[in-house]
Design an enzyme around this catalytic site. Structure first.
Site, short mmCIF file in Angstrom:
data_model
loop_
_atom_site.label_atom_id
_atom_site.label_comp_id
_atom_site.label_asym_id
_atom_site.label_seq_id
_atom_site.Cartn_x
_atom_site.Cartn_y
_atom_site.Cartn_z
N GLY A 166 -2.29 0.45 5.77
CA GLY A 166 -1.58 1.63 5.28
C GLY A 166 -2.51 2.70 4.73
CG ASN A 167 -6.55 1.62 3.86
OD1 ASN A 167 -5.96 0.82 4.57
ND2 ASN A 167 -7.85 1.73 3.86
CE LYS A 197 7.91 -8.70 3.18
NZ LYS A 197 6.59 -8.56 2.61
CE LYS A 241 -0.31 -3.45 7.68
NZ LYS A 241 -1.40 -4.43 7.55
CE LYS A 281 -4.91 -6.17 5.17
NZ LYS A 281 -3.57 -6.28 4.62
#
Length: 312
Positions: free
Chosen positions: A13-14, A128, A212, A274
């Protein structure tokens, strides 16, 4: 450098910012790092998060519906809208950067659906929070009317919560593979993909958020990519993060990743998914490698100069 290697690059997102204006600005830098990889001879498939973007779309449509100036748009459609506008920004920035460097390469965004299991246990325990905040009274009324789950969110109000099921298959895998093989730079599976289930009538969108990184690992495996590259805010994965004993890791084996994960070395909301996605990719491919590094260090990471390589 490899003229043949295909890599799936997952953008954090960054790399995208919180608003369309901020995104347009940040994405120039993102495109530059991605084109560095293309210039090194890699075939690149890009996937990305969509948390802030899909959230903003959902809040906007909720607000419009609350004030009776527009419809409430279903969550799967919000995901599709976020894929479209992030894809447009990325695609445009990539085309401009490639042209600036005199590289002729088509760039294409694929609106991507990800199949999930309708019986995934996650649907029984949605976690979520998405969309607008409501008062307790409004939330209870909405629960009664829709059967959806709303929870109190950190003292800020009540919000709708949706499930986070595991991705099973990317519906457009063959299309993505054909585009890559024909020489296109492909942007796909944004935000983990639009969640769909299989019904007697065919595919149908559902309200859910797919991790994701899990989808990136699945995409990399299914298109037979050589490497999965997850770009995040840090140059290397570390143990004892943010302590005087912090130790940055150049390589991480599957066994070490399991050990450190069991020890709680990786934060569940940030680094752990991740690591898990990279481990899944490495285990399920023969000779596949994964890399975690920052956007700025992506090219040097691929050249083995920095980043954390996840290996069998």
């Amino acid at each position: 450098m490899s003229s043949q290697q295909t890599i799936v690059v997952a953008l954090g997102g960054n790399a995208l910012g919180k608003t369309p204006q901020q995104q347009l600005m940040l994405i120039q830098n993102t495109a530059s790092s991605l084109v560095d990889m293309i210039q090194e001879g890699y075939r690149v498939v890009i996937t990305h998060g969509n948390g802030p973007q899909v959230g903003a779309i959902k809040v906007s449509t909720d607000y419009a519906a609350q004030h009776e100036v527009g419809p409430e748009i279903p969550f799967a459609e919000c995901g599709a809208m976020s894929q479209g506008y992030i894809g447009y920004h990325l695609q445009q920035a990539m085309i401009n950067e490639l042209a600036r460097r005199g590289i002729e390469k088509p760039v294409v965004s694929v609106v991507t659906e990800t199949l999930v299991d309708a019986n995934d246990p996650a649907f029984e325990h949605p976690t979520k929070p998405v969309g607008a905040f409501y008062t307790e009274e409004e939330a209870k009324k909405r629960m009664e009317h829709s059967g959806d789950t709303y929870v109190e969110d950190a003292g800020r109000g009540w919000r709708w919560v949706v499930a986070s099921p595991l991705p099973k298959r990317i519906v457009e895998t063959d299309t993505i593979k054909q585009l890559v093989d024909s020489g296109c730079v492909v942007i796909a599976a944004g935000g983990g993909g639009i969640p769909v289930i299989k019904t007697d009538a065919g595919y149908k969108g559902v309200a859910a958020v797919i991790d994701k990184d899990n989808t990136a690992a699945l995409l990399a495996h299914d298109i037979a990519a050589d490497r999965l590259v997850i770009l995040t805010a840090v140059e290397k994965v570390a143990i004892n993060f943010n302590t005087p004993n912090q130790q940055n890791l150049d390589t991480l084996t599957v066994a070490q990743a399991k050990q450190y994960s069991d020890e709680g070395q990786f934060a569940p909301g940030s680094m752990l998914p991740k690591i898990s996605a990279c481990v899944t990719f490495v285990k399920e491919t023969k000779g596949g490698q994964a890399l975690i590094t920052s956007l700025e260090c992506a090219k040097d990471g691929l050249l083995g100069k920095t980043g954390t390589a996840i290996v069998a």
